[in-house]
Design an enzyme around this catalytic site. Structure first.
Site, PDB file in Angstrom:
ATOM      1  N   SER A 488       0.844  -1.183   0.000  1.00 20.04           N
ATOM      2  CA  SER A 488       0.000   0.000   0.000  1.00 20.04           C
ATOM      3  C   SER A 488       0.890   1.247   0.000  1.00 20.04           C
ATOM      4  O   SER A 488       1.669   1.426  -0.939  1.00 20.04           O
ATOM      5  CB  SER A 488      -0.959  -0.033   1.186  1.00 20.04           C
ATOM      6  OG  SER A 488      -1.985   0.912   1.028  1.00 20.04           O
ATOM      7  N   ASP A 576      -8.782  -4.984  -6.140  1.00 20.55           N
ATOM      8  CA  ASP A 576      -8.421  -3.923  -5.201  1.00 20.55           C
ATOM      9  C   ASP A 576      -9.221  -2.659  -5.520  1.00 20.55           C
ATOM     10  O   ASP A 576      -9.129  -2.123  -6.626  1.00 20.55           O
ATOM     11  CB  ASP A 576      -6.917  -3.648  -5.321  1.00 20.55           C
ATOM     12  CG  ASP A 576      -6.358  -2.838  -4.157  1.00 20.55           C
ATOM     13  OD1 ASP A 576      -7.139  -2.112  -3.515  1.00 20.55           O
ATOM     14  OD2 ASP A 576      -5.144  -2.926  -3.917  1.00 20.55           O
ATOM     15  N   HIS A 608      -7.109  -5.571  -1.724  1.00 21.53           N
ATOM     16  CA  HIS A 608      -5.994  -4.750  -1.238  1.00 21.53           C
ATOM     17  C   HIS A 608      -5.183  -5.554  -0.224  1.00 21.53           C
ATOM     18  O   HIS A 608      -5.281  -5.367   0.988  1.00 21.53           O
ATOM     19  CB  HIS A 608      -6.523  -3.468  -0.606  1.00 21.53           C
ATOM     20  CG  HIS A 608      -5.464  -2.430  -0.374  1.00 21.53           C
ATOM     21  ND1 HIS A 608      -4.700  -1.903  -1.383  1.00 21.53           N
ATOM     22  CD2 HIS A 608      -5.036  -1.825   0.763  1.00 21.53           C
ATOM     23  CE1 HIS A 608      -3.854  -1.017  -0.886  1.00 21.53           C
ATOM     24  NE2 HIS A 608      -4.043  -0.960   0.417  1.00 21.53           N
TER      25      HIS A 608
END
Length: 644
Positions: A488, A576, A608
């Site tokens: 991320s 995602d 994600h």
């Protein structure tokens, strides 16, 4: 059976699956009536919910859910202890639905209590104390508005309870389910708290907090059980975040919990992470608070829990992680944070003083074979103090080791002392692992947090380089064998690392990372964009403004992709909704055209981050190969079926 190594020799190489398979047991809680324990354990190839009596063993337990696709991570007992509720999405798309199962009819199908169209989801579930048989659920049936609904657990009947008047605003409800406080966001980003008159609905401003020091909202924020006050995380006149009570009538502030030099932990508002506040099952009052430190620090606020905690502290030399009690607060199920013993879970009966170990999530992992995590401190180049955690491989001289700089996500989260499978896996392969809480990380004070404003790909990156330089200067790391890896925001940091400083790293891993900050902000779900004033817009900029967009793009790896020459591994979930697959595709394609070494893993059934164990294993086998080739660490010999 794992052989405990001599501390003078490296331990055996654990198979990747030993770190990344689903835990044998996890997530235990006790029913409100104190008669049964629920927990997560594998079945059908995924984690499912099991239930057993408090004196029973796993052999006596019943599996009450039947998920064979995604696995269950979050579940709840109903107040009457008759049913269990759980959250589930589809292949990582984060469209969470709330399901009901009956432990006394375990073969029956799960009932979806929240059928909704794609793009809508359940954000949170709360007990509805004043409506027996019901729960509250925050959902966005209106795409931009996260409203509060009341759900009858038996019938599934769903009733709107409170509707937000604006996407940026919300309510805090009391134990009766009434709107006690209204939270609005001012034009300058400040958070304004209004007391709501229970009879007329009129609102009166009682408190105001600044914006950028609360980038993901004011956390925690809840109504006191008696409804006369508001509990908030506030810096007041300090650099440290405190737990403060705001009086409903006068607005007067009273400090409930504070520790000089330490901030209240805010990460517990994220499901799956250690709670920021521990609440009484009986009264709803805060009984303890977690503060950030070299080891998490628990401040006890309740006399009864002080007695309980003193007994619990004898069970482990770790730090309290999760607690679950029956309605009388006599029977407890608790787990602990430890750097080398993940999540040991105990049953404790306060009325008798008896306790017993329920399970260890990974019983095959012997703590002495794992690497200790050591807190360290050093200054950034501009003098800002940085806190980090260094994990050195067992049985290896701590000199000129290959180093993995492992960068956390958020960025408004922080690394903390405790067990991490990725950290232990890398240490087992012979790497030193350094996790630095760079500026912008939560938990280290207002100044440290807001020092990140305008510093994406700037001083936030400098902090990471300064951390690696510190490890080299101390002799731990070989300057020619340093890698950067993260997920991320950490994936973005890895891409920044190989574009802004293209000659520094020998290898990099970008896991669901951002390559184009402007595109990332534009493609976030609509309900997220309404709450971006104090985080992405304040810290990075608004891509709708051409001048700001130019600066945003200058801080985006995609505009510097031609500078990448570091061997790169990229991993992405196809579903995602936070960092869309385009963010990874756009990095990989030009690198392949230029012949830069890049391996690209896409999981069609993930969002994600990878949740399914086979995808975790696939990812870390690729990481093992990648780092072995470019850093020279240890690796296992794969069978043909293990290779990619």
């Amino acid at each position: 059976m794992t052989v405990v190594p001599n501390r003078e020799t490296p331990p055996e190489l654990f198979d990747v699956a030993e770190f990344f398979a689903d835990p044998v047991f996890s997530g235990a809680s006790i029913s409100p009536d104190g008669t049964r324990i629920a927990y997560l354990a594998p079945r059908y190839g995924r984690t499912n919910v099991w239930v057993r009596g408090i004196t029973d063993e796993h052999e006596d337990a019943v599996c009450v859910t039947h998920d064979d696709r995604r696995g269950i991570k979050t579940y709840y007992w109903t107040d009457d202890s008759r049913r269990l509720l759980y959250l589930q999405d589809t292949d990582g798309n984060e469209d969470w639905h709330l399901y009901r199962v009956d432990p006394d009819a375990p073969d029956g199908p799960a009932v979806d209590l929240t059928p909704m169209p794609p793009g809508s989801r359940v954000f949170a579930v709360e007990p509805a104390k004043s409506f027996p048989g019901s729960v509250f659920a925050w959902m966005n049936r209106r795409p931009l508005f996260v409203d509060l609904f009341r759900i009858d657990v038996a019938t599934g009947e769903t009733t709107p309870h409170l509707e937000r008047p604006a996407p940026t605003d919300t309510f805090l409800v009391d134990r009766a389910g009434a709107a006690a406080f209204y939270i609005a966001q001012a034009d300058d980003g400040a958070h304004e708290f209004y007391a709501v008159d229970r009879d007329t609905g009129d609102k009166r401003l009682v408190h105001r907090l600044g914006g950028p020091e609360h980038p993901v909202g004011v956390l925690p924020a809840l109504v006191t059980p008696d409804g006369t006050g508001l509990l908030l995380g506030s810096y007041q006149d300090s650099d440290d975040l405190r737990l403060v009570r705001i009086d409903r009538e006068t607005g007067a502030e009273t400090v409930v919990a504070a520790v000089d030099g330490h901030s209240l932990c805010t990460m517990g508002m994220t499901p799956g992470l250690p709670p920021s506040l521990f609440l009484s099952e009986r009264t709803g009052a805060v009984i303890a608070a977690r503060f950030v430190g070299d080891r998490p620090r628990i401040e006890i606020l309740d006399p009864h829990f002080a007695e309980v905690h003193a007994a619990l502290a004898t069970l482990s030399d770790g730090v309290l992680h999760t607690v679950s009690s029956d309605a009388t607060e006599q029977r407890w199920v608790v787990s602990f944070i430890h750097d080398r013993d993940p999540g040991a879970t105990w049953f404790y009966d306060h009325s008798t003083g008896a306790s017993r170990l329920l399970f260890r999530p990974y019983p095959h992992l012997v703590p002495d074979a794992l690497a200790p995590m050591t807190p360290v401190e050093f200054p950034a180049r501009d003098g800002l103090g940085l806190h980090a955690f260094l994990t050195l491989p067992v049985g290896v001289a701590p000199e000129k080791l290959p180093l993995v700089l492992l960068v956390h996500g958020g960025p408004w989260l922080h690394d903390t002392w405790g067990y991490g499978p990725a950290v232990q896996f890398l240490a087992n392969r012979g790497y030193a692992v350094l996790q630095v809480n760079f500026r912008g990380s939560s938990g280290y004070g207002r100044r440290h947090l807001t020092a990140a404003v305008g510093e994406f790909a700037g001083k936030m990156h400098d902090d990471l380089i300064d951390a690696a330089d510190w490890a080299v200067a101390r002799g731990y790391a070989d300057p020619d064998r340093i890698a950067i890896a993260g997920g991320s925001y950490g994936g973005y940091a890895a891409l920044v690392g190989v574009t802004v400083t293209p000659d520094y790293f020998a290898a990099a891993v970008d896991y669901v990372g951002i390559s184009d900050l402007a595109n990332f902000m534009r493609t976030l779900p609509p309900f997220v964009r309404a709450a971006m004033a104090n985080n992405w817009y304040r810290y990075v900029g608004d891509p709708a403004d051409p001048a700001q967009e130019a600066d945003i793009l200058a801080r985006s790896p995609i505009t510097m992709v031609d500078r990448i020459r570091t061997p790169l591994l990229v991993a992405q979930g196809a579903n995602d909704v936070r960092v869309v697959q385009q963010e990874s595709d756009n990095i990989v394609a030009p690198l392949r055209e230029r012949g830069v070494p890049v391996e690209y893993l896409v999981a069609d059934d993930e969002g994600h981050g990878f949740e399914n164990p086979e995808n975790q294993v696939r990812l870390f086998r690729a990481i093992e190969r990648h780092f072995a080739e470019y850093l020279g660490g240890r690796r296992t010999v794969e069978s043909p079926s293990q290779g990619e």
